[in-house]
Structures are given as C-alpha cells and as structure tokens.
Design a protein around this motif. Structure first.
Motif, PDB file in Angstrom:
ATOM      1  N   GLU A 126      40.946  68.245  51.354  1.00 23.73           N
ATOM      2  CA  GLU A 126      40.890  68.985  52.514  1.00 23.73           C
ATOM      3  C   GLU A 126      40.820  68.048  53.735  1.00 23.73           C
ATOM      4  O   GLU A 126      39.823  67.143  53.707  1.00 23.73           O
ATOM      5  N   VAL A 127      41.473  67.896  54.687  1.00 19.65           N
ATOM      6  CA  VAL A 127      41.455  67.037  55.791  1.00 19.65           C
ATOM      7  C   VAL A 127      41.199  67.856  57.303  1.00 19.65           C
ATOM      8  O   VAL A 127      42.225  68.556  57.593  1.00 19.65           O
ATOM      9  N   PRO A 128      40.141  67.672  57.819  1.00 24.23           N
ATOM     10  CA  PRO A 128      39.886  68.338  59.032  1.00 24.23           C
ATOM     11  C   PRO A 128      40.661  67.836  60.194  1.00 24.23           C
ATOM     12  O   PRO A 128      41.243  66.738  60.224  1.00 24.23           O
ATOM     13  N   ALA A 129      40.793  68.713  61.202  1.00 28.21           N
ATOM     14  CA  ALA A 129      41.663  68.156  62.610  1.00 28.21           C
ATOM     15  C   ALA A 129      40.949  66.966  62.877  1.00 28.21           C
ATOM     16  O   ALA A 129      39.835  66.906  63.059  1.00 28.21           O
ATOM     17  N   GLY A 130      41.976  66.049  63.740  1.00 31.36           N
ATOM     18  CA  GLY A 130      41.181  64.860  64.139  1.00 31.36           C
ATOM     19  C   GLY A 130      42.237  63.779  64.640  1.00 31.36           C
ATOM     20  O   GLY A 130      43.369  64.235  64.743  1.00 31.36           O
ATOM     21  N   ARG A 131      41.730  62.655  65.038  1.00 33.67           N
ATOM     22  CA  ARG A 131      42.664  61.654  65.723  1.00 33.67           C
ATOM     23  C   ARG A 131      42.607  60.487  64.846  1.00 33.67           C
ATOM     24  O   ARG A 131      41.737  60.073  63.752  1.00 33.67           O
ATOM     25  N   TRP A 132      44.141  60.027  64.727  1.00 36.47           N
ATOM     26  CA  TRP A 132      44.674  58.779  63.792  1.00 36.47           C
ATOM     27  C   TRP A 132      44.911  57.758  64.411  1.00 36.47           C
ATOM     28  O   TRP A 132      45.879  57.915  65.459  1.00 36.47           O
ATOM     29  N   ALA A 133      44.798  56.612  64.334  1.00 31.34           N
ATOM     30  CA  ALA A 133      45.284  55.360  64.556  1.00 31.34           C
ATOM     31  C   ALA A 133      46.579  55.172  63.452  1.00 31.34           C
ATOM     32  O   ALA A 133      46.226  54.848  62.248  1.00 31.34           O
ATOM     33  N   ILE A 138      48.711  56.419  68.316  1.00 34.48           N
ATOM     34  CA  ILE A 138      47.623  57.356  68.371  1.00 34.48           C
ATOM     35  C   ILE A 138      48.132  58.672  68.042  1.00 34.48           C
ATOM     36  O   ILE A 138      48.731  59.373  68.973  1.00 34.48           O
ATOM     37  N   VAL A 139      47.432  59.317  67.122  1.00 37.25           N
ATOM     38  CA  VAL A 139      47.994  60.766  66.863  1.00 37.25           C
ATOM     39  C   VAL A 139      47.018  61.736  66.676  1.00 37.25           C
ATOM     40  O   VAL A 139      45.801  61.581  66.052  1.00 37.25           O
ATOM     41  N   ASP A 140      47.010  62.932  67.526  1.00 33.33           N
ATOM     42  CA  ASP A 140      46.064  64.132  67.388  1.00 33.33           C
ATOM     43  C   ASP A 140      46.562  64.963  66.255  1.00 33.33           C
ATOM     44  O   ASP A 140      47.779  65.693  66.575  1.00 33.33           O
ATOM     45  N   HIS A 141      45.871  65.302  65.101  1.00 31.55           N
ATOM     46  CA  HIS A 141      46.623  65.913  63.979  1.00 31.55           C
ATOM     47  C   HIS A 141      45.672  67.050  63.663  1.00 31.55           C
ATOM     48  O   HIS A 141      44.650  67.168  63.633  1.00 31.55           O
ATOM     49  N   PRO A 142      46.303  68.270  63.649  1.00 34.40           N
ATOM     50  CA  PRO A 142      45.550  69.468  63.189  1.00 34.40           C
ATOM     51  C   PRO A 142      45.284  69.466  61.763  1.00 34.40           C
ATOM     52  O   PRO A 142      45.849  68.463  61.171  1.00 34.40           O
ATOM     53  N   ALA A 143      44.292  70.273  61.272  1.00 35.82           N
ATOM     54  CA  ALA A 143      43.889  70.204  59.975  1.00 35.82           C
ATOM     55  C   ALA A 143      45.284  70.310  59.016  1.00 35.82           C
ATOM     56  O   ALA A 143      46.120  70.948  59.241  1.00 35.82           O
ATOM     57  N   PHE A 144      44.896  69.560  57.787  1.00 32.96           N
ATOM     58  CA  PHE A 144      46.233  69.765  56.881  1.00 32.96           C
ATOM     59  C   PHE A 144      45.468  69.405  55.456  1.00 32.96           C
ATOM     60  O   PHE A 144      44.373  69.271  55.288  1.00 32.96           O
ATOM     61  N   ALA A 194      51.226  65.608  52.148  1.00 34.22           N
ATOM     62  CA  ALA A 194      50.708  66.321  53.103  1.00 34.22           C
ATOM     63  C   ALA A 194      51.458  67.505  53.232  1.00 34.22           C
ATOM     64  O   ALA A 194      52.691  67.741  53.400  1.00 34.22           O
ATOM     65  N   VAL A 195      50.747  68.702  53.192  1.00 35.11           N
ATOM     66  CA  VAL A 195      51.117  70.142  53.666  1.00 35.11           C
ATOM     67  C   VAL A 195      50.180  70.859  54.641  1.00 35.11           C
ATOM     68  O   VAL A 195      49.030  70.237  54.902  1.00 35.11           O
ATOM     69  N   LEU A 196      50.618  71.937  54.867  1.00 39.65           N
ATOM     70  CA  LEU A 196      49.710  72.456  55.917  1.00 39.65           C
ATOM     71  C   LEU A 196      48.679  73.094  55.664  1.00 39.65           C
ATOM     72  O   LEU A 196      48.565  73.339  54.147  1.00 39.65           O
ATOM     73  N   ALA A 197      47.699  73.256  56.552  1.00 36.77           N
ATOM     74  CA  ALA A 197      46.333  73.816  55.925  1.00 36.77           C
ATOM     75  C   ALA A 197      46.181  75.027  55.438  1.00 36.77           C
ATOM     76  O   ALA A 197      45.491  75.458  54.595  1.00 36.77           O
ATOM     77  N   THR A 198      47.596  76.100  55.730  1.00 42.64           N
ATOM     78  CA  THR A 198      47.585  77.059  55.176  1.00 42.64           C
ATOM     79  C   THR A 198      48.370  77.338  53.906  1.00 42.64           C
ATOM     80  O   THR A 198      48.509  78.380  53.283  1.00 42.64           O
ATOM     81  N   THR A 199      48.906  76.146  53.448  1.00 38.56           N
ATOM     82  CA  THR A 199      49.651  76.195  52.084  1.00 38.56           C
ATOM     83  C   THR A 199      48.892  76.087  51.053  1.00 38.56           C
ATOM     84  O   THR A 199      47.585  75.419  50.944  1.00 38.56           O
ATOM     85  N   THR A 200      48.967  76.809  50.113  1.00 31.68           N
ATOM     86  CA  THR A 200      48.292  76.875  48.931  1.00 31.68           C
ATOM     87  C   THR A 200      49.220  76.057  47.606  1.00 31.68           C
ATOM     88  O   THR A 200      50.129  76.402  47.185  1.00 31.68           O
ATOM     89  N   PRO A 201      48.761  74.912  47.283  1.00 34.77           N
ATOM     90  CA  PRO A 201      49.490  74.026  46.386  1.00 34.77           C
ATOM     91  C   PRO A 201      49.670  74.474  45.015  1.00 34.77           C
ATOM     92  O   PRO A 201      48.457  75.168  44.613  1.00 34.77           O
ATOM     93  N   PRO A 202      50.430  74.127  44.221  1.00 32.73           N
ATOM     94  CA  PRO A 202      50.529  74.302  42.926  1.00 32.73           C
ATOM     95  C   PRO A 202      49.199  74.243  42.208  1.00 32.73           C
ATOM     96  O   PRO A 202      48.433  73.171  42.323  1.00 32.73           O
ATOM     97  N   GLU A 203      48.980  74.877  41.195  1.00 30.54           N
ATOM     98  CA  GLU A 203      47.437  74.934  40.536  1.00 30.54           C
ATOM     99  C   GLU A 203      47.414  73.710  39.593  1.00 30.54           C
ATOM    100  O   GLU A 203      46.081  73.136  39.669  1.00 30.54           O
TER     101      GLU A 203
END
Length: 294
Positions: A226-233, A135-141, A211-220
């Motif tokens: 967008e994936v909000p913070a949450g829990r994952w199995a 079980i993983v608590d993951h910040p937004a990414f 997957a990249v950080l929520a603060t990262t701007t990917p290439p155009e």
C-alpha cells in the motif's frame, strides 16, 4: 545538508566516550535539531560517506579506544566501559572487527591499527550532467506483484533479484503488465522496507510488479504494498543497465538533494522500465523517490 552532516560528525566526536547504544546519542533528536528527519539524515550520511552512520561511529570509537589500549594506563574493562561497552568480550569483538587484532595484541605489540579519520563533508562543484527530473503529486495507489526478501547490493546486478525474476514463468510478466493502471508505468522494480543506512547486505523487500489504483483489488496470488498519497521526485535515466541507474541513484544524494529544497521520506523506491534492449544491456528507466519539503 552539508552543514547538518558536519554538525552530526561533531556530535559523534562529543559522544565517542561515555555514551550508550550504537551511536551514543539519540539520532532522532539530533535530526530534529538540525531541521531534518532521521530517515533523511541517515540516508544522506551513508550515501556521501560510503558507510552507515553506525559503522562510522564504531570505527571512530575504536580508533580513539586504540590509543587508550596502547597507552596502557587503564585495564581493558575500564577502557571498554569508557567507550560504551559493558564487557571486555563485547569490546574485544568490536575492536577486532575494526583493527583485525585483539586489544591484548595491540597492547603487547602496539599495532597494527586501522584508524578511521574524522570525516568532514565539503561541497564540490559537480552537476555538469543535467538530471532530467520532474516532481509528481500522486494519489494513493497499490503496488502489486511478486515480492521477496533480498540483501542490498550497491554495485552490479543483484543475483538474488535475478534468481527471483528467473523463478517467474515468462507469461507472468505479460499478465502483470496487463494489470497496470496508473503511474509509475509498466513493469516495476520496487525496493521497500529499506534500512535508512542503506548498509550493504541489509535486507529489503523487492517486488516485481505494477501500480494499480488504490480501489483495485489485485488477484489473490499477488503480493501488495500500500502506498499513501504523496509527492515524488522522478528521475529519467537512459543507457547501460544497471550502471546508469545506479549512478543516478547515487547522484540524487551527492548532487540533487543538496541542491534542492526536498528531502526523502519513508516509502518504497521504484524503478519503472520504460524501454529496454532484448538482452537488458541498455534501458530507459524512471527512478521514483518519495520526497517532502525540507
């Protein structure tokens, strides 16, 4: 969940006549009464019953309607209205889709009929195979890569996804992998915008990316989810691909969720390929499912 599903079946039976809409009742209200969510209830029903809730309701409604047609005590319009249809044409289409013949033919010949029995869910003792889960608590990414709309296929390789992947130049996979910044690790197969019923052929968004950080701007030139913070199995799977992965996906519904205090929440479902054979005949993967306390 087994009790909730059986209660849902009882509600279906109570609303086979006189209701309106696809099911004849408000699934959201029923889910709330049962202490769960419509998203999770529909997903568990379709996974365990082998058909979407809406399809089960249609089959049961037409099974009961067939008895009215055979008895011949009412005209077809009255039967159509009684079973939630506004016209004999709409009723006839639904009837033929289930039974393969028209109401008129059944009234004349008495059949053939394809009856849908009432479902009853029971808990059987499975679980002989240990499920490797964390079980993983993951910040937004952010998920970034190349996306396409494809139909859902339950068994075997999805040719639409194969075609999407084949359209990418070989060097693009290496470029994507170099952009990865956070878990889920490596190249990802992402299923988003999924129909809660998981109906075969329903459309979803498939993204091949990382997957990249929520603060990262990917290439155009790349698509972004967008994936909000949450829990994952997170389920780890190894063996023949994609057979073992599809078995694990099914086992989450039949074994893991009924045995654990979690339920699915809306969000992308992600497969991270950690290792694989050159021909992709075998692979070690992680299946990431968004969850919340049940």
């Amino acid at each position: 969940m087994i009790t909730a599903l059986n209660h849902l079946v009882d509600i279906v039976e109570e609303n086979l006549t006189g209701g309106s809409g696809v099911t004849g009742f408000d699934v959201t209200d029923v889910a709330r009464t049962l202490g769960t969510t419509e998203y999770h209830l529909r997903r568990m029903f379709s996974s365990l019953a082998g058909m979407p809730l809406s399809e089960y309701v249609r089959r049961r409604r037409m099974s009961v309607a067939a008895a009215d047609v055979v008895r011949g005590e009412q005209d077809l319009l009255s039967i159509a209205v009684r079973h939630g249809y506004g016209s004999t044409e709409a009723f006839g289409r639904a009837f033929r889709a289930v039974h393969g013949v028209s109401p008129g033919e059944v009234r004349r010949d008495g059949g053939p009929l394809r009856t849908q029995p009432q479902l009853r869910f029971r808990l059987s003792v499975e679980g002989s195979e240990r499920m490797d889960t964390r079980i993983v608590d993951h910040p937004a990414f952010r998920l970034t890569g190349h996306a396409a709309r494809v139909p859902l296929i339950h068994q075997g390789v999805n040719p639409h996804i194969q075609q999407h992947l084949a359209s990418l130049p070989p060097q693009e996979h290496a470029r994507l992998k170099g952009l990865a910044e956070t878990e889920p690790a490596g190249l990802l197969a992402v299923s988003a915008d999924l129909d809660p019923d998981r109906a075969e052929g329903s459309e979803l968004t498939y993204l091949h990316g990382v997957a990249v950080l929520a603060t990262t701007t990917p290439p155009e030139d790349l698509d972004v989810i967008e994936v909000p913070a949450g829990r994952w199995a997170v389920f780890r799977v190894a063996g023949p691909y994609p057979q073992e992965l599809q078995k694990a996906w099914a086992a989450t519904a039949t074994e893991w969720f009924p045995s654990n205090p979690w339920r699915l929440r809306p969000g992308p479902e992600i497969v991270a390929v950690l290792e694989r054979a050159d021909d992709f005949s075998t692979a070690t993967c992680e299946l990431w499912l968004p969850i919340e306390p049940s």
